[in-house]
Scaffold this active site. Sequence first.
Site, PDB file in Angstrom:
ATOM      1  N   LYS A  90      37.743  51.079  46.514  1.00 27.62           N
ATOM      2  CA  LYS A  90      37.876  49.787  45.850  1.00 27.62           C
ATOM      3  C   LYS A  90      39.326  49.386  45.594  1.00 27.62           C
ATOM      4  O   LYS A  90      39.665  48.200  45.603  1.00 27.62           O
ATOM      5  CB  LYS A  90      37.099  49.795  44.531  1.00 27.62           C
ATOM      6  CG  LYS A  90      35.585  49.873  44.683  1.00 27.62           C
ATOM      7  CD  LYS A  90      35.009  48.620  45.328  1.00 27.62           C
ATOM      8  CE  LYS A  90      33.494  48.613  45.293  1.00 27.62           C
ATOM      9  NZ  LYS A  90      32.924  47.390  45.942  1.00 27.62           N
ATOM     10  N   GLU A 112      33.485  41.680  38.711  1.00 26.46           N
ATOM     11  CA  GLU A 112      32.157  42.235  38.494  1.00 26.46           C
ATOM     12  C   GLU A 112      32.189  43.693  38.938  1.00 26.46           C
ATOM     13  O   GLU A 112      33.045  44.095  39.723  1.00 26.46           O
ATOM     14  CB  GLU A 112      31.123  41.462  39.314  1.00 26.46           C
ATOM     15  CG  GLU A 112      30.959  41.902  40.770  1.00 26.46           C
ATOM     16  CD  GLU A 112      32.218  41.814  41.618  1.00 26.46           C
ATOM     17  OE1 GLU A 112      32.338  42.636  42.557  1.00 26.46           O
ATOM     18  OE2 GLU A 112      33.076  40.949  41.357  1.00 26.46           O
ATOM     19  N   SER A 371      33.274  56.963  50.617  1.00 29.88           N
ATOM     20  CA  SER A 371      33.857  55.813  49.939  1.00 29.88           C
ATOM     21  C   SER A 371      34.273  56.092  48.502  1.00 29.88           C
ATOM     22  O   SER A 371      35.081  55.360  47.937  1.00 29.88           O
ATOM     23  CB  SER A 371      32.879  54.635  49.966  1.00 29.88           C
ATOM     24  OG  SER A 371      31.624  55.038  49.436  1.00 29.88           O
TER      25      SER A 371
END
Length: 387
Positions: A90, A112, A371
């Site tokens: 991210k 969010e 990830s």
Amino acid sequence: MSTTVEQKGYFGEFGGSFVPEELQNVLTILDENFQKYKDDEDFKNELDYYFREYVGRQSPLYFAENLTKQLGGAKIYLKREDLNHTGSHKINNVLGQILLAKRMGANRVIAETGAGQHGVATATACAMFGMDCTIYMGLEDTKRQALNVFRMELLGAKVVAVDKGQGRLKDAVDEAFADLVENYETTFYLLGSAVGPHPFPSMVKHFQSVISRESRAQILEKEGKLPTAVLACVGGGSNAIGAFAEYIADEGVRLIGIEPDQAATLNEGTPGELHGFKCLLLQDAQGNPLPTYSIAAGLDYPGAGPEHSYLKTIGRAEYVTVSNEEVLEAFQVLSKVEGIIPALESSHAVAQALKLAPTLSPDESIIINISGRGDKDVEQVFHMLNK
């Protein structure tokens, strides 16, 4: 075969921007600035600096020798996005967008989050750049990911628990867009997944494509040829589109996205509109999003990114599902065999790899995009395994 992004942000029939006029004006300005800066040398140099010095890029492409031997078949490589600062992919997109927000003069950032990793990354960047930060998170997710809520607050962010709907990611996105409509003059919405109205999907892909840009060069250096397949979990689709991006034109490389079997958007969805864009969507006869569930808080979005919807429709990418039981097994296998605890999201991709690798030959290779790391999920898994 490559995707074509039309002028208004379409991937085939998917994408677009279906929003109120005042919000469209904001998105038009955002797109103009994104187009202006994404190839600007000063912008790229600053982003590369933070990738290298702050995030710790490039992330390794690790040969999982133990797992490869245990399974037999193809060599298994792990793209270690879990080693990034804040523990997931991210941060790649967050740093790109925060540098854009800085150039646009924003002083307030909203975001969010589902599993909390995007929220943590956004709060981290806002702390570093001295920006006011508000994170919207579904009430149910704040319970499942209480440690990430504390991390965000520790970093100075305000976390707003959303109790509408199922209290999950979709509901957090609803509230974030409502905030943007009300406060667009001072606020930058740092959207974390490859969803939403144009230009968000293209922006997120652009900043996340560093994953596949690195892994493509790394696998060529290690193996002398491209992988047979690249695997990544898919919720909204940010890590997967980043992992796939540089391989889309390589028709010989299989692109495999893995969904939860109780949120199988790309496998079971039909074209519909959600959050201002068109995608494959789990919906009822009236077009309302259906309830979804995943043990991984980041994967229960009822839609998927427009480019994933397009890649599915044209057959360029494959999308499969795995069960909660398979995910929990994969979580434990990678931990025990390689000493790497993956996020529950990433464990979806590992679960599919456990099935795929043995069917391939030893001269082939596959890449799993890890990830995120599983620290955030250890307590949840502990309780699930000890019921």
